[in-house]
Design a protein around this motif. Structure first.
Motif, PDB file in Angstrom:
ATOM      1  N   TYR A  89      67.150  10.605  17.753  1.00  0.00           N
ATOM      2  CA  TYR A  89      66.815   9.548  16.803  1.00  0.00           C
ATOM      3  C   TYR A  89      68.060   9.083  16.042  1.00  0.00           C
ATOM      4  O   TYR A  89      68.186   7.898  15.708  1.00  0.00           O
ATOM      5  CB  TYR A  89      65.755  10.027  15.815  1.00  0.00           C
ATOM      6  CG  TYR A  89      64.433  10.408  16.458  1.00  0.00           C
ATOM      7  CD1 TYR A  89      64.060   9.880  17.688  1.00  0.00           C
ATOM      8  CD2 TYR A  89      63.562  11.311  15.836  1.00  0.00           C
ATOM      9  CE1 TYR A  89      62.859  10.229  18.279  1.00  0.00           C
ATOM     10  CE2 TYR A  89      62.349  11.657  16.423  1.00  0.00           C
ATOM     11  CZ  TYR A  89      62.012  11.120  17.648  1.00  0.00           C
ATOM     12  OH  TYR A  89      60.814  11.466  18.240  1.00  0.00           O
ATOM     13  N   ARG A  90      68.985  10.006  15.760  1.00  0.00           N
ATOM     14  CA  ARG A  90      70.225   9.627  15.079  1.00  0.00           C
ATOM     15  C   ARG A  90      71.125   8.811  16.003  1.00  0.00           C
ATOM     16  O   ARG A  90      71.774   7.850  15.563  1.00  0.00           O
ATOM     17  CB  ARG A  90      70.952  10.875  14.581  1.00  0.00           C
ATOM     18  CG  ARG A  90      70.313  11.471  13.321  1.00  0.00           C
ATOM     19  CD  ARG A  90      71.123  12.594  12.723  1.00  0.00           C
ATOM     20  NE  ARG A  90      70.858  13.861  13.410  1.00  0.00           N
ATOM     21  CZ  ARG A  90      71.746  14.542  14.093  1.00  0.00           C
ATOM     22  NH1 ARG A  90      72.980  14.077  14.227  1.00  0.00           N
ATOM     23  NH2 ARG A  90      71.427  15.694  14.650  1.00  0.00           N
ATOM     24  N   LEU A  91      71.185   9.203  17.265  1.00  0.00           N
ATOM     25  CA  LEU A  91      71.968   8.427  18.236  1.00  0.00           C
ATOM     26  C   LEU A  91      71.395   7.026  18.383  1.00  0.00           C
ATOM     27  O   LEU A  91      72.138   6.029  18.422  1.00  0.00           O
ATOM     28  CB  LEU A  91      71.975   9.142  19.588  1.00  0.00           C
ATOM     29  CG  LEU A  91      72.666   8.396  20.743  1.00  0.00           C
ATOM     30  CD1 LEU A  91      74.150   8.205  20.449  1.00  0.00           C
ATOM     31  CD2 LEU A  91      72.473   9.159  22.055  1.00  0.00           C
ATOM     32  N   ARG A  92      70.081   6.929  18.461  1.00  0.00           N
ATOM     33  CA  ARG A  92      69.425   5.621  18.542  1.00  0.00           C
ATOM     34  C   ARG A  92      69.796   4.755  17.343  1.00  0.00           C
ATOM     35  O   ARG A  92      70.131   3.579  17.484  1.00  0.00           O
ATOM     36  CB  ARG A  92      67.901   5.808  18.545  1.00  0.00           C
ATOM     37  CG  ARG A  92      67.260   6.117  19.851  1.00  0.00           C
ATOM     38  CD  ARG A  92      65.756   6.066  19.593  1.00  0.00           C
ATOM     39  NE  ARG A  92      64.981   6.736  20.609  1.00  0.00           N
ATOM     40  CZ  ARG A  92      63.702   7.022  20.476  1.00  0.00           C
ATOM     41  NH1 ARG A  92      63.070   6.703  19.342  1.00  0.00           N
ATOM     42  NH2 ARG A  92      63.038   7.621  21.450  1.00  0.00           N
ATOM     43  N   TYR A  93      69.685   5.338  16.165  1.00  0.00           N
ATOM     44  CA  TYR A  93      69.955   4.582  14.943  1.00  0.00           C
ATOM     45  C   TYR A  93      71.363   3.994  14.968  1.00  0.00           C
ATOM     46  O   TYR A  93      71.558   2.799  14.712  1.00  0.00           O
ATOM     47  CB  TYR A  93      69.779   5.481  13.721  1.00  0.00           C
ATOM     48  CG  TYR A  93      70.143   4.808  12.421  1.00  0.00           C
ATOM     49  CD1 TYR A  93      69.231   3.964  11.782  1.00  0.00           C
ATOM     50  CD2 TYR A  93      71.398   5.007  11.847  1.00  0.00           C
ATOM     51  CE1 TYR A  93      69.576   3.334  10.583  1.00  0.00           C
ATOM     52  CE2 TYR A  93      71.742   4.377  10.665  1.00  0.00           C
ATOM     53  CZ  TYR A  93      70.833   3.541  10.040  1.00  0.00           C
ATOM     54  OH  TYR A  93      71.176   2.906   8.867  1.00  0.00           O
ATOM     55  N   ASP A  94      72.335   4.822  15.286  1.00  0.00           N
ATOM     56  CA  ASP A  94      73.721   4.355  15.309  1.00  0.00           C
ATOM     57  C   ASP A  94      73.909   3.238  16.330  1.00  0.00           C
ATOM     58  O   ASP A  94      74.580   2.240  16.064  1.00  0.00           O
ATOM     59  CB  ASP A  94      74.672   5.516  15.627  1.00  0.00           C
ATOM     60  CG  ASP A  94      74.751   6.529  14.495  1.00  0.00           C
ATOM     61  OD1 ASP A  94      74.413   6.170  13.346  1.00  0.00           O
ATOM     62  OD2 ASP A  94      75.141   7.679  14.757  1.00  0.00           O
ATOM     63  N   ALA A  95      73.315   3.413  17.516  1.00  0.00           N
ATOM     64  CA  ALA A  95      73.485   2.426  18.584  1.00  0.00           C
ATOM     65  C   ALA A  95      72.842   1.084  18.217  1.00  0.00           C
ATOM     66  O   ALA A  95      73.467   0.024  18.364  1.00  0.00           O
ATOM     67  CB  ALA A  95      72.895   2.959  19.887  1.00  0.00           C
ATOM     68  N   TYR A  96      71.607   1.126  17.743  1.00  0.00           N
ATOM     69  CA  TYR A  96      70.909  -0.117  17.423  1.00  0.00           C
ATOM     70  C   TYR A  96      71.502  -0.795  16.185  1.00  0.00           C
ATOM     71  O   TYR A  96      71.547  -2.027  16.113  1.00  0.00           O
ATOM     72  CB  TYR A  96      69.422   0.149  17.221  1.00  0.00           C
ATOM     73  CG  TYR A  96      68.640   0.252  18.507  1.00  0.00           C
ATOM     74  CD1 TYR A  96      68.215  -0.897  19.174  1.00  0.00           C
ATOM     75  CD2 TYR A  96      68.331   1.483  19.081  1.00  0.00           C
ATOM     76  CE1 TYR A  96      67.504  -0.817  20.356  1.00  0.00           C
ATOM     77  CE2 TYR A  96      67.627   1.571  20.265  1.00  0.00           C
ATOM     78  CZ  TYR A  96      67.217   0.423  20.904  1.00  0.00           C
ATOM     79  OH  TYR A  96      66.520   0.497  22.075  1.00  0.00           O
ATOM     80  N   LEU A  97      71.942  -0.001  15.224  1.00  0.00           N
ATOM     81  CA  LEU A  97      72.552  -0.579  14.031  1.00  0.00           C
ATOM     82  C   LEU A  97      73.871  -1.266  14.382  1.00  0.00           C
ATOM     83  O   LEU A  97      74.161  -2.367  13.900  1.00  0.00           O
ATOM     84  CB  LEU A  97      72.789   0.506  12.984  1.00  0.00           C
ATOM     85  CG  LEU A  97      73.311   0.020  11.625  1.00  0.00           C
ATOM     86  CD1 LEU A  97      72.243  -0.817  10.909  1.00  0.00           C
ATOM     87  CD2 LEU A  97      73.723   1.210  10.752  1.00  0.00           C
ATOM     88  N   ASN A  98      74.665  -0.638  15.245  1.00  0.00           N
ATOM     89  CA  ASN A  98      75.958  -1.201  15.627  1.00  0.00           C
ATOM     90  C   ASN A  98      75.822  -2.545  16.331  1.00  0.00           C
ATOM     91  O   ASN A  98      76.703  -3.405  16.215  1.00  0.00           O
ATOM     92  CB  ASN A  98      76.714  -0.228  16.533  1.00  0.00           C
ATOM     93  CG  ASN A  98      77.291   0.946  15.765  1.00  0.00           C
ATOM     94  OD1 ASN A  98      77.552   0.844  14.561  1.00  0.00           O
ATOM     95  ND2 ASN A  98      77.490   2.071  16.435  1.00  0.00           N
ATOM     96  N   GLU A  99      74.723  -2.745  17.052  1.00  0.00           N
ATOM     97  CA  GLU A  99      74.554  -4.013  17.756  1.00  0.00           C
ATOM     98  C   GLU A  99      73.670  -4.994  16.987  1.00  0.00           C
ATOM     99  O   GLU A  99      73.317  -6.050  17.496  1.00  0.00           O
ATOM    100  CB  GLU A  99      73.980  -3.791  19.153  1.00  0.00           C
ATOM    101  CG  GLU A  99      72.585  -3.232  19.213  1.00  0.00           C
ATOM    102  CD  GLU A  99      72.098  -3.080  20.660  1.00  0.00           C
ATOM    103  OE1 GLU A  99      70.859  -3.016  20.834  1.00  0.00           O
ATOM    104  OE2 GLU A  99      72.922  -3.017  21.566  1.00  0.00           O
ATOM    105  N   GLY A 100      73.323  -4.643  15.762  1.00  0.00           N
ATOM    106  CA  GLY A 100      72.568  -5.553  14.915  1.00  0.00           C
ATOM    107  C   GLY A 100      71.119  -5.723  15.296  1.00  0.00           C
ATOM    108  O   GLY A 100      70.484  -6.717  14.927  1.00  0.00           O
ATOM    109  N   ALA A 101      70.548  -4.741  16.007  1.00  0.00           N
ATOM    110  CA  ALA A 101      69.154  -4.837  16.444  1.00  0.00           C
ATOM    111  C   ALA A 101      68.179  -4.327  15.396  1.00  0.00           C
ATOM    112  O   ALA A 101      66.979  -4.620  15.469  1.00  0.00           O
ATOM    113  CB  ALA A 101      68.958  -4.072  17.748  1.00  0.00           C
ATOM    114  N   ILE A 102      68.675  -3.547  14.427  1.00  0.00           N
ATOM    115  CA  ILE A 102      67.848  -3.041  13.338  1.00  0.00           C
ATOM    116  C   ILE A 102      68.643  -3.142  12.046  1.00  0.00           C
ATOM    117  O   ILE A 102      69.874  -3.320  12.062  1.00  0.00           O
ATOM    118  CB  ILE A 102      67.412  -1.568  13.557  1.00  0.00           C
ATOM    119  CG1 ILE A 102      68.634  -0.650  13.657  1.00  0.00           C
ATOM    120  CG2 ILE A 102      66.535  -1.443  14.789  1.00  0.00           C
ATOM    121  CD1 ILE A 102      68.301   0.837  13.701  1.00  0.00           C
TER     122      ILE A 102
END
Length: 248
Positions: A39-52
């Motif tokens: 879940y932490r990896l997901r958060y970082d990935a989606y936040l970095n691409e502006g999806a969340i």
């Protein structure tokens, strides 16, 4: 240094992916620690691409993570989590999958017709690992492809942003079914692509031999792992017959 040498290897593309496969461990997320790391990896990935948007918890999960027909895998290199993907196995009896919320008029009739649908979501890769191992995304998308074989799927979906359509069209032959529309939990809209697995698997495996799998690998990934999750509905698990054992 090893990662740099790996990336600069003069081997063919298929050789490089096959070599990387030997380094990557697939692990079904079962305990809270594994899930929390994903879940932490997901958060970082989606936040970095502006999806969340940003969140105080620095975790990204949703209600589909706890569905009985859900499989969430982490991918590890040298013991470090480098990627994750979530797979839903949807049937008329167990229709839960994220894509159904955004594309009900398209996918509902397919389920009603008895189709088995694989819906992969939450595909994320650690940025450092992506640079060190350019072929890693092929290793990850291999998992839902071989899930189609194990579960006897008819359709393999790809709910992706418009700019990612070319990858799925080129690698698998996915067809665009619906243009991008709002998608739950994400800021950016996603389009719906679909692949007729039975009609295309031979062509895909001929072009990319590393997408092939043995029965024993599939059983280790899905069947044996299911024994640790009693909540998985027995109806979505294929029977292990002698005919299936003979097929590789």
């Amino acid at each position: 240094m090893e990662a740099l040498a790996f990336a600069e290897s003069p081997q063919t593309f298929s050789d490089r992916v096959s070599r990387l496969l030997e380094k990557v461990d697939y692990r079904l997320a079962l305990d809270d620690d594994d899930k929390d790391e994903i879940y932490r990896l997901r958060y970082d990935a989606y936040l970095n691409e502006g999806a969340i948007g940003p969140s105080f918890s620095r975790r990204f999960q949703d209600k589909f993570d706890d569905k009985d027909n859900t499989w969430t895998y982490g991918f590890y290199v040298d013991g470090r989590l480098v990627s994750s993907i979530r797979i839903h196995v949807a049937t008329s009896a167990f229709p839960d999958m994220p894509a159904l919320l955004s594309f009900p008029e398209i996918l509902g009739p397919e389920l009603d017709a008895g189709k088995v649908i694989i819906d992969p979501t939450r595909f994320v890769i650690d940025r450092r690992a992506s640079r060190a191992y350019p072929e890693l995304r092929y290793v990850i998308v291999r998992l839902p492809f071989i899930a189609c074989e194990f579960f006897g799927a008819d359709l393999l979906l790809a709910t992706v942003r418009t700019e990612h359509q070319a990858f799925y069209r080129r690698v698998f032959g996915h067809q665009l079914i619906a243009p991008a529309r709002p998608y739950p939990t994400l800021v950016k809209p996603l389009s719906l692509m679909s692949l007729d697995y039975l009609a295309t698997k031979d062509r895909v495996q001929q072009r990319y031999p590393f997408f092939r799998s043995t029965f024993f690998e599939r059983r280790m990934l899905f069947d044996i792992a299911a024994a640790t999750r009693p909540s998985i509905p027995a109806q979505i698990m294929p029977a292990a017959t002698e005919e299936r054992v003979a097929v590789v």
